[in-house]
Motif scaffolding. Structure first.
Motif, PDB file in Angstrom:
ATOM      1  N   LEU A  17       0.946  -1.305  -0.134  1.00  0.00           N
ATOM      2  CA  LEU A  17      -0.109  -0.022   0.044  1.00  0.00           C
ATOM      3  C   LEU A  17       0.804   1.288  -0.094  1.00  0.00           C
ATOM      4  N   GLU A  39      -2.932  10.049   1.381  1.00  0.00           N
ATOM      5  CA  GLU A  39      -3.866   9.346   2.268  1.00  0.00           C
ATOM      6  C   GLU A  39      -3.279   7.706   2.151  1.00  0.00           C
ATOM      7  N   LEU A  40      -3.159   7.253   0.930  1.00  0.00           N
ATOM      8  CA  LEU A  40      -2.766   5.786   1.008  1.00  0.00           C
ATOM      9  C   LEU A  40      -1.548   5.722   1.950  1.00  0.00           C
ATOM     10  N   LEU A  42      -0.415   7.303   4.525  1.00  0.00           N
ATOM     11  CA  LEU A  42      -0.584   7.630   5.805  1.00  0.00           C
ATOM     12  C   LEU A  42      -1.403   6.149   6.522  1.00  0.00           C
ATOM     13  N   ASN A  43      -2.473   5.595   5.606  1.00  0.00           N
ATOM     14  CA  ASN A  43      -3.091   4.485   6.051  1.00  0.00           C
ATOM     15  C   ASN A  43      -2.296   3.458   6.280  1.00  0.00           C
ATOM     16  N   ASN A  46      -0.550   3.632   9.500  1.00  0.00           N
ATOM     17  CA  ASN A  46      -1.211   3.175  10.426  1.00  0.00           C
ATOM     18  C   ASN A  46      -1.490   1.630  10.700  1.00  0.00           C
ATOM     19  N   ILE A  47      -1.801   1.006   9.610  1.00  0.00           N
ATOM     20  CA  ILE A  47      -1.779  -0.356   9.699  1.00  0.00           C
ATOM     21  C   ILE A  47      -0.242  -1.010  10.516  1.00  0.00           C
TER      22      ILE A  47
ATOM     23  N   ILE B  16      -8.180  -4.145   0.077  1.00  0.00           N
ATOM     24  CA  ILE B  16      -7.526  -3.244   0.097  1.00  0.00           C
ATOM     25  C   ILE B  16      -6.539  -2.851  -1.104  1.00  0.00           C
ATOM     26  N   LEU B  17      -5.926  -4.084  -1.441  1.00  0.00           N
ATOM     27  CA  LEU B  17      -4.952  -3.941  -2.601  1.00  0.00           C
ATOM     28  C   LEU B  17      -5.582  -3.524  -4.038  1.00  0.00           C
ATOM     29  N   SER B  20      -6.996  -0.209  -3.823  1.00  0.00           N
ATOM     30  CA  SER B  20      -5.765   1.008  -4.128  1.00  0.00           C
ATOM     31  C   SER B  20      -5.271   0.933  -5.484  1.00  0.00           C
ATOM     32  N   LEU B  36     -11.232   4.894  -3.206  1.00  0.00           N
ATOM     33  CA  LEU B  36     -10.606   5.367  -2.200  1.00  0.00           C
ATOM     34  C   LEU B  36     -11.426   4.803  -0.957  1.00  0.00           C
ATOM     35  N   PHE B  40     -10.247   2.620   2.434  1.00  0.00           N
ATOM     36  CA  PHE B  40     -10.369   3.015   3.746  1.00  0.00           C
ATOM     37  C   PHE B  40     -11.361   1.923   4.836  1.00  0.00           C
ATOM     38  N   VAL B  43      -9.174  -0.865   5.434  1.00  0.00           N
ATOM     39  CA  VAL B  43      -8.330  -0.522   6.485  1.00  0.00           C
ATOM     40  C   VAL B  43      -8.870  -0.850   7.765  1.00  0.00           C
ATOM     41  N   PHE B  46      -9.150  -4.416   8.689  1.00  0.00           N
ATOM     42  CA  PHE B  46      -7.995  -4.716   9.295  1.00  0.00           C
ATOM     43  C   PHE B  46      -7.730  -4.506  10.722  1.00  0.00           C
ATOM     44  N   TYR B  47      -8.393  -3.069  11.103  1.00  0.00           N
ATOM     45  CA  TYR B  47      -8.223  -2.595  12.603  1.00  0.00           C
ATOM     46  C   TYR B  47      -9.076  -3.644  13.416  1.00  0.00           C
ATOM     47  N   LEU B  50      -7.293  -6.765  14.107  1.00  0.00           N
ATOM     48  CA  LEU B  50      -6.327  -6.613  15.057  1.00  0.00           C
ATOM     49  C   LEU B  50      -6.649  -6.137  16.396  1.00  0.00           C
ATOM     50  N   TYR B  63     -12.021   9.199   8.329  1.00  0.00           N
ATOM     51  CA  TYR B  63     -11.418   8.933   6.768  1.00  0.00           C
ATOM     52  C   TYR B  63     -12.692   8.920   5.935  1.00  0.00           C
TER      53      TYR B  63
END
Lengths: 104, 173
Positions: A17, A39-40, A42-43, A46-47, B16-17, B20, B36, B40, B43, B46-47, B50, B63
């Motif tokens: 990413l 933004e990508l 920064l994300n 964060n991950i 995600i991939l 993006s 985008l 987001f 991601v 993913f949080y 985790l 976001y």
């Protein structure tokens, strides 16, 4: 390398990413696309913060660093978009390679 | 043996991939902005995986609810929709792709050979909500960065309003 998810899987995704974001920042001419690349990036950072915090004993400090990154990303987006709007009013374009008045 | 957690991880990784890639390589800037959105969301997933519940909600609020809408407003206000100029060009694709591939390979190599210091966690710790711990950390260890961040937010808000409302300056000679 196994297929069962561990720390490495999360940070591999974040590395890809990150490089996609770098590619967008380097190649796009539109200033708003450059912002999306940032933004990508920064994300992906964060991950990494959250993944390391999860696999290092669920320490909450990584989450706080990620929250500060989100704060700053919001500030950056607001100010940068205000500047981009002003550039558009002034030059009638938002392509970063055409706004070169200070270079000439 | 893959369990449900792994399948959900691979689903979010593909989201995600893939999205993006659309963000970076789409010729239409509106398509990029909408892709985008899915990045987001992935991601945020993913949080959740985790076990960072508070951060996942923050990601969705700030976001998706804030920055993405701001970017879309930027797209709408700076591109004449009547023109064909909505297509956004690229430049220097070859050196940039070399640099990006180099960075990706380097990072993945470093991550692969590194021996990270890992601490095993208990299931109780993972199932707890993180909001209480984050709140305590904010008003104890991180009190100074927290206050500075609030001032930075105020300054950025006022600055953005002032910059965006400025009248058109006289023409540059």
């Amino acid at each position: 390398m196994t297929f069962t998810v561990s720390l490495n899987h999360f940070i591999f995704v974040s590395a890809i990413l990150f490089s996609l974001g770098i590619y967008a920042v380097l190649t796009r001419r539109n200033a708003i696309m450059v912002l999306m690349g940032i933004e990508l990036i920064l994300n992906s950072a964060n991950i990494n913060f959250v993944a390391f915090s999860r696999y290092a004993g669920m320490d909450v400090n990584g989450h706080l660093a990620a929250i500060f990154v989100i704060f700053l990303a919001a500030c950056e987006a607001a100010v940068a978009l205000a500047i981009v709007l002003n550039i558009y009013k002034q030059f009638n374009t938002v392509n970063v390679d055409e706004v070169s008045t200070m270079k000439d | 043996m893959l369990n449900l957690y792994d399948y959900i991880f691979y689903f979010f990784a593909i989201v995600i991939l893939g999205s993006s890639f659309v963000v970076v390589f789409s010729r239409n800037i509106v398509h990029s902005a909408f892709a985008l959105l899915f990045t987001f969301f992935g991601v945020a997933g993913f949080y959740v995986l985790l076990s960072a519940d508070f951060l996942a909600i923050t990601q969705l609020l700030v976001y998706v609810g804030g920055i993405l809408v701001l970017l879309l407003f930027g797209v709408m206000l700076t591109n004449n929709i009547v023109n064909v100029e909505i297509k956004s060009g690229t430049m220097q694709t070859l050196p940039a792709s070399l640099i990006a591939a180099l960075i990706a390979g380097l990072l993945c190599g470093i991550f692969y050979v590194s021996n990270w210091y890992l601490v095993p966690t208990t299931p109780e710790l993972l199932n707890n909500t993180t909001a209480v711990a984050i709140g305590y950390a904010f008003i104890t260890t991180w009190i100074l960065p927290f206050e500075v961040a609030s001032v930075v937010l105020l300054v950025a808000m006022i600055g953005a309003v002032i910059i965006a409302r400025r009248e058109k300056a006289p023409e540059v000679e």
